[in-house]
Design a protein around this motif. Structure first.
Motif, short mmCIF file in Angstrom:
data_model
loop_
_atom_site.label_atom_id
_atom_site.label_comp_id
_atom_site.label_asym_id
_atom_site.label_seq_id
_atom_site.Cartn_x
_atom_site.Cartn_y
_atom_site.Cartn_z
N ALA A 12 38.50 31.54 49.10
CA ALA A 12 39.74 31.60 49.86
C ALA A 12 40.63 32.73 49.37
CB ALA A 12 40.47 30.26 49.78
N MET A 13 40.70 32.93 48.06
CA MET A 13 41.50 34.05 47.53
C MET A 13 40.91 35.39 47.96
SD MET A 13 42.84 32.90 43.76
CE MET A 13 41.21 32.75 43.05
N GLY A 14 39.59 35.50 47.90
CA GLY A 14 38.94 36.73 48.36
C GLY A 14 39.16 36.98 49.83
N MET A 15 39.17 35.90 50.62
CA MET A 15 39.41 36.05 52.05
C MET A 15 40.85 36.47 52.31
SD MET A 15 37.01 33.09 53.72
CE MET A 15 38.40 32.37 54.45
N GLY A 16 41.78 36.01 51.47
CA GLY A 16 43.17 36.44 51.62
C GLY A 16 43.30 37.94 51.44
N VAL A 17 42.59 38.50 50.48
CA VAL A 17 42.58 39.95 50.27
C VAL A 17 41.97 40.65 51.48
CG1 VAL A 17 41.54 41.80 48.91
CG2 VAL A 17 42.51 39.80 47.76
N SER A 18 40.87 40.11 52.01
CA SER A 18 40.20 40.77 53.13
C SER A 18 41.00 40.67 54.42
CB SER A 18 38.79 40.21 53.32
OG SER A 18 38.85 38.87 53.71
N VAL A 19 41.73 39.55 54.64
CA VAL A 19 42.55 39.43 55.84
C VAL A 19 43.63 40.50 55.83
CG1 VAL A 19 44.22 37.95 57.01
CG2 VAL A 19 42.06 37.00 56.25
N ALA A 20 44.18 40.77 54.65
CA ALA A 20 45.20 41.81 54.53
C ALA A 20 44.65 43.18 54.93
CB ALA A 20 45.74 41.86 53.11
N HIS A 21 43.35 43.37 54.77
CA HIS A 21 42.70 44.63 55.14
C HIS A 21 42.03 44.57 56.51
CE1 HIS A 21 43.10 45.04 50.78
NE2 HIS A 21 43.19 46.32 51.02
N GLY A 22 42.14 43.44 57.22
CA GLY A 22 41.60 43.33 58.57
C GLY A 22 40.10 43.14 58.64
N GLU A 23 39.49 42.49 57.64
CA GLU A 23 38.04 42.35 57.62
C GLU A 23 37.58 40.90 57.53
OE1 GLU A 23 35.64 44.69 57.99
OE2 GLU A 23 37.22 46.14 58.38
N ALA A 24 38.37 39.95 57.99
CA ALA A 24 37.94 38.55 58.01
C ALA A 24 37.06 38.31 59.23
CB ALA A 24 39.16 37.63 58.04
N GLY A 55 34.48 34.01 56.64
CA GLY A 55 34.31 34.93 55.53
C GLY A 55 35.26 36.09 55.56
N GLY A 56 35.18 36.88 54.54
CA GLY A 56 36.00 38.08 54.45
C GLY A 56 35.28 39.18 53.70
N ARG A 57 35.34 40.37 54.25
CA ARG A 57 34.75 41.54 53.58
C ARG A 57 35.80 42.17 52.68
NH1 ARG A 57 33.08 41.78 58.80
NH2 ARG A 57 30.88 41.40 59.12
N ILE A 58 35.51 42.25 51.40
CA ILE A 58 36.41 42.88 50.44
C ILE A 58 36.29 44.39 50.56
CG2 ILE A 58 37.04 43.05 48.01
CD1 ILE A 58 37.38 40.22 49.32
N ASN A 59 35.06 44.87 50.71
CA ASN A 59 34.79 46.29 50.97
C ASN A 59 33.45 46.37 51.70
OD1 ASN A 59 32.71 46.19 48.96
ND2 ASN A 59 34.23 46.62 47.38
N ARG A 60 32.87 47.56 51.83
CA ARG A 60 31.62 47.72 52.60
C ARG A 60 30.44 46.99 51.97
NH1 ARG A 60 30.61 53.93 53.39
NH2 ARG A 60 28.56 53.04 53.18
N TRP A 61 30.50 46.71 50.68
CA TRP A 61 29.34 46.16 49.97
C TRP A 61 29.51 44.71 49.54
CZ3 TRP A 61 31.71 50.81 48.66
CH2 TRP A 61 31.03 51.94 49.10
N PHE A 62 30.71 44.18 49.61
CA PHE A 62 30.98 42.87 49.02
C PHE A 62 31.78 42.00 49.99
CE2 PHE A 62 33.63 40.16 46.22
CZ PHE A 62 32.63 39.52 45.52
N ALA A 63 31.33 40.74 50.17
CA ALA A 63 32.05 39.78 51.01
C ALA A 63 31.97 38.40 50.36
CB ALA A 63 31.46 39.74 52.41
N VAL A 64 32.90 37.54 50.72
CA VAL A 64 32.88 36.14 50.31
C VAL A 64 32.85 35.30 51.58
CG1 VAL A 64 33.98 36.45 48.07
CG2 VAL A 64 35.40 36.14 50.09
N GLU A 65 32.26 34.11 51.47
CA GLU A 65 32.02 33.33 52.68
C GLU A 65 32.02 31.84 52.37
OE1 GLU A 65 29.15 35.07 55.64
OE2 GLU A 65 28.03 33.30 55.04
N MET A 66 32.56 31.04 53.27
CA MET A 66 32.43 29.58 53.24
C MET A 66 31.59 29.19 54.45
SD MET A 66 36.22 28.23 52.18
CE MET A 66 37.08 29.01 53.52
N ARG A 67 30.73 28.20 54.25
CA ARG A 67 29.87 27.73 55.34
C ARG A 67 29.92 26.21 55.41
NH1 ARG A 67 24.22 31.07 55.34
NH2 ARG A 67 25.17 33.12 55.24
N GLY A 68 29.70 25.72 56.59
CA GLY A 68 29.52 24.30 56.80
C GLY A 68 28.52 24.09 57.91
N GLY A 69 27.76 23.01 57.84
CA GLY A 69 26.76 22.77 58.87
C GLY A 69 26.41 21.31 59.01
#
Length: 180
Positions: A12-24, A55-69
């Motif tokens: 969630a913290m990583g996704m907060g960073v990525s949302v600020a950069h428009g990559e969620a 999920g959220g992309r931190i940069n071109r090479w790294f992302a964090v993700e939550m899943r449910g199924g």
């Protein structure tokens, strides 16, 4: 459970960073998962599972993700050659993951993914019985994201969600994702 909560908080913290950069991104997909058969007397069986990702992309090479199924297409058969029928499904599974992508100038971007998954499986037995079991395991896989447009991707992957105590939950999945 504490490990999963900590992992989800980190995602969630990583996704907060990525949302600020428009990559969620959000994603919805279908997994055709194979499981070891400890109920029906065959080698393996398959279930179809609906999988949602946030999920959220931190940069071109790294992302964090939550899943449910959860299982859409349960497996129903006779239990270990007896006349009694049973119906098996993953009631739910969820987890937190880290996604590492390879640099690529084409529309197809390969990646590796790893994380932690918890779930609950359930068996309904004809005649009113029900058996359930909670599980957890480290998970890993690989896949390819296909960039269809600037905001829309199609994804194909192969995941090992569970490989513990001679029980596996693994298989291919196809999903579509929207970046916002």
């Amino acid at each position: 459970m504490q490990r999963c909560v900590a992992a989800l908080a980190a995602v969630a913290m990583g996704m907060g960073v990525s949302v600020a950069h428009g990559e969620a991104y959000v994603s919805l997909g279908y997994g055709y998962h194979e499981q070891d058969d400890r109920f029906f007397g065959d080698d393996r069986f398959e279930t179809g599972d609906l999988i949602a990702k946030l999920g959220g992309r931190i940069n071109r090479w790294f992302a964090v993700e939550m899943r449910g199924g959860s299982t859409l297409n349960s497996n129903e058969d006779r239990l270990n050659g007896t006349p009694v029928k049973g119906e098996y499904r993953q009631k739910y599974f969820y987890g937190a993951y880290v996604k590492l992508s390879g640099p690529n100038a084409t529309m197809a971007t390969p990646y590796l993914i790893g994380g932690y998954t918890e779930g609950k499986e359930e068996m309904d037995v004809d005649g009113g019985g029900k058996v359930s079991d909670k599980w957890y395991d480290s998970s890993y896989g690989l896949g390819i994201d296909f960039g269809v447009s600037e905001r829309f991707d199609v994804n194909v992957e192969y995941m090992f969600y569970r490989d513990k105590d001679n029980v596996t939950l693994k298989g291919p999945a196809l999903s579509a994702s929207w970046t916002f």
